[in-house]
Design an enzyme around this catalytic site. Structure first.
Site, PDB file in Angstrom:
ATOM      1  N   SER A 146      -0.756   9.746  -9.835  1.00 42.00           N
ATOM      2  CA  SER A 146      -1.225  10.118  -8.887  1.00 42.00           C
ATOM      3  C   SER A 146      -0.541  11.420  -8.088  1.00 42.00           C
ATOM      4  CB  SER A 146      -0.945   9.571  -7.666  1.00 42.00           C
ATOM      5  OG  SER A 146      -0.966   9.434  -5.919  1.00 42.00           O
ATOM      6  N   HIS A 169      -5.550  11.256 -10.660  1.00 38.53           N
ATOM      7  CA  HIS A 169      -5.165  11.137  -9.698  1.00 38.53           C
ATOM      8  C   HIS A 169      -4.893  11.404  -7.892  1.00 38.53           C
ATOM      9  CE1 HIS A 169      -6.201   6.767  -7.634  1.00 38.53           C
ATOM     10  NE2 HIS A 169      -5.401   6.827  -7.141  1.00 38.53           N
ATOM     11  N   ASP A 210      -4.992  11.016  -3.792  1.00 43.37           N
ATOM     12  CA  ASP A 210      -5.512  10.347  -2.699  1.00 43.37           C
ATOM     13  C   ASP A 210      -5.403  11.079  -1.812  1.00 43.37           C
ATOM     14  OD1 ASP A 210      -4.955   7.850  -3.956  1.00 43.37           O
ATOM     15  OD2 ASP A 210      -2.882   8.751  -4.377  1.00 43.37           O
ATOM     16  N   MET A 218      -6.533  10.738   2.415  1.00 47.54           N
ATOM     17  CA  MET A 218      -6.174  10.158   3.640  1.00 47.54           C
ATOM     18  C   MET A 218      -6.993  10.144   5.053  1.00 47.54           C
ATOM     19  SD  MET A 218      -2.768   8.297   2.609  1.00 47.54           S
ATOM     20  CE  MET A 218      -2.718   7.938   1.071  1.00 47.54           C
ATOM     21  N   HIS A 254     -10.038   9.740  -5.731  1.00 45.47           N
ATOM     22  CA  HIS A 254      -9.784   8.196  -3.731  1.00 45.47           C
ATOM     23  C   HIS A 254      -9.977   8.718  -3.000  1.00 45.47           C
ATOM     24  CE1 HIS A 254      -7.207   4.369  -3.304  1.00 45.47           C
ATOM     25  NE2 HIS A 254      -8.217   4.118  -2.787  1.00 45.47           N
ATOM     26  N   MET A 270      -9.639   7.455   0.751  1.00 44.14           N
ATOM     27  CA  MET A 270      -9.370   6.399   1.760  1.00 44.14           C
ATOM     28  C   MET A 270      -9.798   6.912   3.332  1.00 44.14           C
ATOM     29  SD  MET A 270      -6.238   5.683  -0.576  1.00 44.14           S
ATOM     30  CE  MET A 270      -6.303   7.138  -0.880  1.00 44.14           C
ATOM     31  N   ASP A 297      -3.857   0.476  -8.880  1.00 46.33           N
ATOM     32  CA  ASP A 297      -3.611   1.528  -7.958  1.00 46.33           C
ATOM     33  C   ASP A 297      -2.598   0.761  -7.156  1.00 46.33           C
ATOM     34  OD1 ASP A 297      -2.243   3.530  -6.460  1.00 46.33           O
ATOM     35  OD2 ASP A 297      -4.595   3.840  -6.124  1.00 46.33           O
TER      36      ASP A 297
HETATM   37  C1  DX5 Z   1      -1.907   4.711  -1.687  1.00 46.13           C
HETATM   38  C2  DX5 Z   1      -3.006   5.113  -3.053  1.00 46.13           C
HETATM   39  C3  DX5 Z   1      -2.291   5.771  -4.307  1.00 46.13           C
HETATM   40  C4  DX5 Z   1      -0.831   5.214  -4.876  1.00 46.13           C
HETATM   41  C5  DX5 Z   1       0.344   5.004  -5.414  1.00 46.13           C
HETATM   42  O1  DX5 Z   1      -2.404   4.801  -0.698  1.00 46.13           O
HETATM   43  O2  DX5 Z   1      -3.554   5.062  -3.418  1.00 46.13           O
HETATM   44  O3  DX5 Z   1      -2.946   5.775  -5.493  1.00 46.13           O
HETATM   45  O4  DX5 Z   1      -0.765   7.231  -4.480  1.00 46.13           O
HETATM   46  O5  DX5 Z   1       1.626   5.118  -5.678  1.00 46.13           O
HETATM   47  P1  DX5 Z   1       2.657   4.154  -5.912  1.00 46.13           P
HETATM   48  O6  DX5 Z   1       2.496   4.352  -7.334  1.00 46.13           O
HETATM   49  O7  DX5 Z   1       3.847   5.329  -5.694  1.00 46.13           O
HETATM   50  O8  DX5 Z   1       2.283   3.035  -5.677  1.00 46.13           O
HETATM   51 ZN    ZN Z   2      -4.594   5.962  -5.133  1.00 44.16          ZN
END
Ligand code: DX5
Ligand code: ZN
Length: 215
Positions: A7, A32, A34, A36, A65, A67, A174
Protein backbone atom coordinates in the site's frame (compact mmCIF):
# COMPACT_ATOMS: atom_id res chain seq x y z
CA UNK A 1 2.63 -18.45 -1.54
CA UNK A 2 1.03 -15.06 -0.99
CA UNK A 3 0.55 -12.40 -3.63
CA UNK A 4 1.62 -9.05 -2.13
CA UNK A 5 -0.04 -5.70 -2.83
CA UNK A 6 2.04 -3.04 -1.01
CA UNK A 7 0.00 0.00 0.00
CA UNK A 8 1.48 3.29 -1.17
CA UNK A 9 -0.36 5.08 1.65
CA UNK A 10 2.83 4.54 3.66
CA UNK A 11 5.17 5.61 0.84
CA UNK A 12 7.12 8.89 0.87
CA UNK A 13 4.94 11.16 -1.28
CA UNK A 14 7.89 13.49 -1.83
CA UNK A 15 9.72 10.60 -3.48
CA UNK A 16 6.89 8.66 -5.02
CA UNK A 17 8.83 7.79 -8.19
CA UNK A 18 11.61 6.28 -6.11
CA UNK A 19 9.14 4.19 -4.08
CA UNK A 20 7.28 2.99 -7.19
CA UNK A 21 10.60 2.01 -8.78
CA UNK A 22 11.45 0.07 -5.62
CA UNK A 23 8.13 -1.79 -5.94
CA UNK A 24 8.82 -2.45 -9.63
CA UNK A 25 12.07 -4.14 -8.60
CA UNK A 26 10.40 -6.13 -5.83
CA UNK A 27 8.30 -9.29 -5.85
CA UNK A 28 5.10 -7.26 -5.33
CA UNK A 29 2.32 -8.69 -7.49
CA UNK A 30 0.48 -5.35 -7.72
CA UNK A 31 0.39 -1.87 -6.16
CA UNK A 32 -2.39 -0.96 -3.70
CA UNK A 33 -3.65 2.63 -3.89
CA UNK A 34 -5.92 3.95 -1.13
CA UNK A 35 -8.23 6.78 -2.21
CA UNK A 36 -10.08 8.46 0.70
CA UNK A 37 -12.68 11.22 0.56
CA UNK A 38 -12.97 12.38 4.17
CA UNK A 39 -16.66 11.35 4.16
CA UNK A 40 -16.79 7.56 3.86
CA UNK A 41 -13.70 7.45 6.08
CA UNK A 42 -12.42 10.12 8.52
CA UNK A 43 -9.31 10.87 6.46
CA UNK A 44 -8.31 12.24 3.05
CA UNK A 45 -5.45 10.69 1.09
CA UNK A 46 -5.00 11.34 -2.64
CA UNK A 47 -7.00 11.24 -5.84
CA UNK A 48 -6.78 10.93 -9.61
CA UNK A 49 -3.65 13.03 -10.35
CA UNK A 50 -1.61 10.87 -7.98
CA UNK A 51 -3.04 7.66 -9.46
CA UNK A 52 -1.99 8.89 -12.92
CA UNK A 53 1.54 9.69 -11.76
CA UNK A 54 1.91 6.25 -10.20
CA UNK A 55 0.50 4.58 -13.32
CA UNK A 56 3.17 6.27 -15.46
CA UNK A 57 5.99 4.63 -13.50
CA UNK A 58 4.37 1.40 -12.31
CA UNK A 59 5.20 -1.82 -14.13
CA UNK A 60 2.62 -3.81 -12.16
CA UNK A 61 -1.19 -3.73 -12.05
CA UNK A 62 -2.80 -0.99 -9.96
CA UNK A 63 -5.15 -2.28 -7.25
CA UNK A 64 -7.24 0.82 -6.46
CA UNK A 65 -9.15 0.79 -3.14
CA UNK A 66 -11.81 3.49 -3.11
CA UNK A 67 -12.84 4.56 0.38
CA UNK A 68 -15.34 7.08 -0.98
CA UNK A 69 -19.11 7.45 -1.02
CA UNK A 70 -20.91 6.38 -4.19
CA UNK A 71 -17.79 5.14 -6.06
CA UNK A 72 -19.91 4.16 -9.07
CA UNK A 73 -19.76 7.82 -10.15
CA UNK A 74 -16.05 7.44 -10.95
CA UNK A 75 -15.73 4.15 -12.86
CA UNK A 76 -14.49 5.69 -16.11
CA UNK A 77 -12.13 8.10 -14.37
CA UNK A 78 -10.59 5.28 -12.36
CA UNK A 79 -10.16 3.25 -15.56
CA UNK A 80 -8.59 6.25 -17.31
CA UNK A 81 -6.07 6.52 -14.46
CA UNK A 82 -4.79 3.08 -15.39
CA UNK A 83 -6.42 0.93 -12.69
CA UNK A 84 -6.49 -2.82 -13.29
CA UNK A 85 -8.64 -3.60 -10.24
CA UNK A 86 -11.32 -1.26 -8.86
CA UNK A 87 -12.30 -2.00 -5.24
CA UNK A 88 -15.59 -0.52 -4.04
CA UNK A 89 -16.99 -0.83 -0.55
CA UNK A 90 -20.19 -2.81 -0.08
CA UNK A 91 -21.19 -0.14 2.46
CA UNK A 92 -20.77 2.68 -0.10
CA UNK A 93 -22.88 1.29 -2.97
CA UNK A 94 -26.67 1.29 -2.94
CA UNK A 95 -26.75 -0.56 -6.28
CA UNK A 96 -23.70 -2.75 -5.90
CA UNK A 97 -24.62 -5.18 -8.69
CA UNK A 98 -24.86 -2.32 -11.18
CA UNK A 99 -21.53 -0.84 -10.10
CA UNK A 100 -19.80 -4.24 -10.42
CA UNK A 101 -21.14 -4.62 -13.97
CA UNK A 102 -20.00 -1.07 -14.85
CA UNK A 103 -16.49 -1.79 -13.59
CA UNK A 104 -16.26 -4.94 -15.71
CA UNK A 105 -17.72 -3.20 -18.77
CA UNK A 106 -15.04 -0.54 -18.35
CA UNK A 107 -12.44 -3.30 -18.73
CA UNK A 108 -11.27 -3.54 -15.11
CA UNK A 109 -11.45 -6.34 -12.58
CA UNK A 110 -14.24 -5.75 -10.07
CA UNK A 111 -13.60 -6.13 -6.35
CA UNK A 112 -16.00 -5.66 -3.45
CA UNK A 113 -14.63 -4.59 -0.06
CA UNK A 114 -16.18 -5.30 3.35
CA UNK A 115 -15.61 -3.30 6.52
CA UNK A 116 -14.75 -5.32 9.64
CA UNK A 117 -18.35 -5.11 10.93
CA UNK A 118 -19.98 -6.27 7.68
CA UNK A 119 -20.65 -10.02 7.61
CA UNK A 120 -19.37 -12.17 4.75
CA UNK A 121 -22.94 -13.45 4.27
CA UNK A 122 -23.77 -10.10 2.59
CA UNK A 123 -21.76 -11.31 -0.42
CA UNK A 124 -24.00 -14.33 -1.11
CA UNK A 125 -25.71 -12.65 -4.08
CA UNK A 126 -22.67 -10.93 -5.59
CA UNK A 127 -19.78 -13.36 -5.08
CA UNK A 128 -20.32 -15.03 -8.48
CA UNK A 129 -19.92 -11.67 -10.24
CA UNK A 130 -16.71 -10.36 -8.70
CA UNK A 131 -13.05 -10.98 -9.48
CA UNK A 132 -11.89 -10.29 -5.93
CA UNK A 133 -13.21 -9.69 -2.41
CA UNK A 134 -11.22 -7.39 -0.15
CA UNK A 135 -11.76 -8.03 3.55
CA UNK A 136 -10.72 -5.11 5.76
CA UNK A 137 -8.82 -6.29 8.83
CA UNK A 138 -8.81 -2.75 10.28
CA UNK A 139 -11.40 0.00 10.11
CA UNK A 140 -10.48 1.81 6.90
CA UNK A 141 -8.94 5.27 6.93
CA UNK A 142 -5.46 4.96 8.37
CA UNK A 143 -2.23 3.03 7.96
CA UNK A 144 -0.41 1.26 10.80
CA UNK A 145 -3.43 0.09 12.80
CA UNK A 146 -3.67 -3.26 14.61
CA UNK A 147 -5.08 -6.33 12.88
CA UNK A 148 -8.60 -7.29 14.04
CA UNK A 149 -8.43 -11.03 14.87
CA UNK A 150 -12.08 -11.67 13.94
CA UNK A 151 -10.98 -11.28 10.30
CA UNK A 152 -9.57 -14.84 10.35
CA UNK A 153 -13.03 -16.36 10.75
CA UNK A 154 -14.32 -14.15 7.93
CA UNK A 155 -11.55 -15.30 5.58
CA UNK A 156 -12.44 -18.94 6.26
CA UNK A 157 -16.17 -18.26 5.78
CA UNK A 158 -15.48 -16.49 2.51
CA UNK A 159 -13.23 -19.31 1.28
CA UNK A 160 -16.09 -21.76 1.98
CA UNK A 161 -18.61 -19.54 0.21
CA UNK A 162 -16.36 -19.25 -2.88
CA UNK A 163 -15.87 -23.03 -2.98
CA UNK A 164 -19.59 -23.75 -2.51
CA UNK A 165 -20.42 -21.40 -5.36
CA UNK A 166 -17.60 -22.63 -7.59
CA UNK A 167 -16.75 -18.92 -7.89
CA UNK A 168 -13.44 -17.54 -9.18
CA UNK A 169 -13.06 -14.61 -6.76
CA UNK A 170 -9.74 -14.21 -5.03
CA UNK A 171 -9.49 -13.08 -1.39
CA UNK A 172 -7.43 -10.03 -0.42
CA UNK A 173 -6.93 -8.87 3.17
CA UNK A 174 -6.01 -5.29 4.10
CA UNK A 175 -4.84 -3.78 7.39
CA UNK A 176 -2.30 -4.60 10.07
CA UNK A 177 -0.55 -7.24 7.98
CA UNK A 178 2.91 -8.35 9.07
CA UNK A 179 4.69 -11.73 8.98
CA UNK A 180 2.65 -13.03 11.92
CA UNK A 181 -0.84 -11.82 10.95
CA UNK A 182 -0.08 -12.48 7.29
CA UNK A 183 0.72 -16.14 8.02
CA UNK A 184 -2.55 -16.55 9.94
CA UNK A 185 -4.56 -14.89 7.17
CA UNK A 186 -2.97 -17.12 4.52
CA UNK A 187 -3.66 -20.21 6.63
CA UNK A 188 -7.31 -19.16 6.86
CA UNK A 189 -7.54 -19.12 3.06
CA UNK A 190 -6.47 -15.73 1.65
CA UNK A 191 -4.69 -15.20 -1.69
CA UNK A 192 -3.46 -11.59 -1.56
CA UNK A 193 -2.02 -9.54 1.32
CA UNK A 194 -2.02 -5.73 1.38
CA UNK A 195 0.79 -4.31 3.50
CA UNK A 196 1.61 -0.65 4.04
CA UNK A 197 3.44 0.28 7.20
CA UNK A 198 5.11 -3.12 7.61
CA UNK A 199 6.74 -2.76 4.18
CA UNK A 200 7.61 0.93 4.09
CA UNK A 201 8.76 1.28 7.72
CA UNK A 202 11.05 -1.72 7.39
CA UNK A 203 14.78 -1.21 6.79
CA UNK A 204 14.70 -3.28 3.58
CA UNK A 205 11.25 -3.10 1.91
CA UNK A 206 12.30 -5.38 -0.98
CA UNK A 207 13.33 -8.10 1.46
CA UNK A 208 10.14 -7.55 3.53
CA UNK A 209 8.01 -8.03 0.41
CA UNK A 210 10.02 -11.16 -0.41
CA UNK A 211 9.41 -12.58 3.07
CA UNK A 212 5.69 -11.78 2.96
CA UNK A 213 5.42 -13.45 -0.44
CA UNK A 214 6.84 -16.67 1.05
CA UNK A 215 3.85 -16.99 3.42
C1 DX5 B 1 -6.46 1.50 5.38
C2 DX5 B 1 -6.00 1.17 4.00
C3 DX5 B 1 -4.89 0.22 3.96
C4 DX5 B 1 -3.66 0.68 4.67
C5 DX5 B 1 -2.99 -0.53 5.21
O1 DX5 B 1 -7.62 2.23 5.31
O2 DX5 B 1 -7.06 0.59 3.24
O3 DX5 B 1 -4.60 -0.22 2.64
O4 DX5 B 1 -2.77 1.39 3.85
O5 DX5 B 1 -1.95 -0.11 5.97
P1 DX5 B 1 -1.23 -1.05 7.02
O6 DX5 B 1 -0.67 -2.22 6.26
O7 DX5 B 1 -0.18 -0.13 7.55
O8 DX5 B 1 -2.24 -1.46 8.04
ZN1 ZN C 1 -6.50 -0.35 1.30
Amino acid sequence: MALISPSLLSADFGQLDRDVEMLNASEAAMLHLDVMDGVFVPNISFGFPVLKSVAKKAEKPLDVHLMIVDPGRYVNQVRDCGAAIMNVHYEACTHLHRVVQQIKQAGMQAAVTLNPSTPVSMLEDIVDDVDMVLLMSVNPGFAAQSFIPGTLKKVAQLRNMIEEHGAKATIEVDGGINLDTGARVMEAGADILVAGNFVFASPDPIDTIHRLSQL
